[in-house]
Write a protein that holds these residues in place. Sequence first.
Motif, PDB file in Angstrom:
ATOM      1  N   THR A   1       4.807  -5.259   2.883  1.00 47.95           N
ATOM      2  CA  THR A   1       6.137  -4.891   3.377  1.00 47.95           C
ATOM      3  C   THR A   1       6.546  -5.806   4.536  1.00 47.95           C
ATOM      4  OG1 THR A   1       5.750  -2.622   2.701  1.00 47.95           O
ATOM      5  CG2 THR A   1       7.494  -2.953   4.323  1.00 47.95           C
TER       6      THR A   1
ATOM      7  N   THR B   1       4.157   2.196   2.021  1.00 38.43           N
ATOM      8  CA  THR B   1       5.233   2.194   1.023  1.00 38.43           C
ATOM      9  C   THR B   1       4.900   3.289   0.001  1.00 38.43           C
ATOM     10  OG1 THR B   1       5.542  -0.161   1.346  1.00 38.43           O
ATOM     11  CG2 THR B   1       6.439   0.755  -0.686  1.00 38.43           C
TER      12      THR B   1
ATOM     13  N   ASP C   1       8.607  -4.631  -3.586  1.00 43.71           N
ATOM     14  CA  ASP C   1       7.509  -4.311  -2.672  1.00 43.71           C
ATOM     15  C   ASP C   1       6.827  -3.054  -3.218  1.00 43.71           C
ATOM     16  OD1 ASP C   1       5.894  -3.881  -0.493  1.00 43.71           O
ATOM     17  OD2 ASP C   1       7.505  -3.103   0.786  1.00 43.71           O
TER      18      ASP C   1
HETATM   19 MG   LIG Z   1       4.195  -1.476   2.140  1.00 39.29          MG
END
Ligand SMILES: [Mg+2]
Length: 259
Positions: A66, A84, A107
Amino acid sequence: MNILAPVRRDRVITDLPPCFRKEAALHTRSSFHPTVSSACQEQRTGTVGFKISKIIVVGDLSVGKTCLINRFCKDTFDKNYKATIGVDFEMERFEVLGVPFSLQLWDTAGQERFKCIASTYYRGAQAIVIVFDVNDVASLEHTRQWLADALKENDPSNVILFLVGSKKDLSTPAQYNLMEKDALKVAQEMQAEYWAVSSLTGENVRDFFFRVAALTFESSVLAELERSSARRIGDTVRISSNESDLYLSAPRKKPKCCQ
Ligand SMILES: [Mg+2]
Ligand SMILES: Nc1nc2c(ncn2[C@@H]2O[C@H](COP(=O)(O)OP(=O)(O)OP(=O)(O)O)[C@@H](O)[C@H]2O)c(=O)[nH]1
């Protein structure tokens, strides 16, 4: 009418950006493939300028996927870890050799419990970026498994691969050099291009994404040219196979679907 904003000046690519290490590069030419350059000059890039290329970013939890995307797309860095959950994506618009080119950067989650959600988004990637932490040898070992999982959803002959070592700022030059030897071996084995970056300092981040954009663009144009030449060959076959129809006295029957 073009409703899209113009491409940012700092996203314009006029020359092929160089690789990071010659030992593990997708190719070491110093300029774009001549066929690609001339197709761009003559505006023969077909649909490439309208397409969005999907790039997926995979790797262990907390290796910095990220942060890498955020450093490039937003020029920000967050020192606090926020996992995430599933997936997230950012769009980046480039202009390569005068042709608009968009990347969708996916991502994905590295945490095991979110992995099954994330893996449903792997399909249709043009490039796979596998990230590991240069200070964590286990994360490098796990890259093979990340690649295998991503390839289950993609055609291996149609994707380009990048192996990226993150958090370069946290290792001393001696530690880094030692680790790089192993990373280069893994990259060669995977036939991936190797890079090392730091999202904290920004080292190599822009150069890396420019290389991703340029190589993805190059392969998209080559694929487009191949498809259009295949279509031309197909057209010739169709014309000659229809020649006998010219001599038919009765009109041809409508196909069933039109009746
Ligand atoms: Mg991440
Ligand atoms: N020093 C340093 N820390 C970094 C760097 N990149 C990421 N980090 C830190 O590493 C932690 C994890 O970063 P993330 O980018 O959230 O990791 P991730 O790979 O997205 O993790 P998941 O979303 O769980 O898969 C955060 O605390 C970041 O601040 C870097 O280049 N240098």
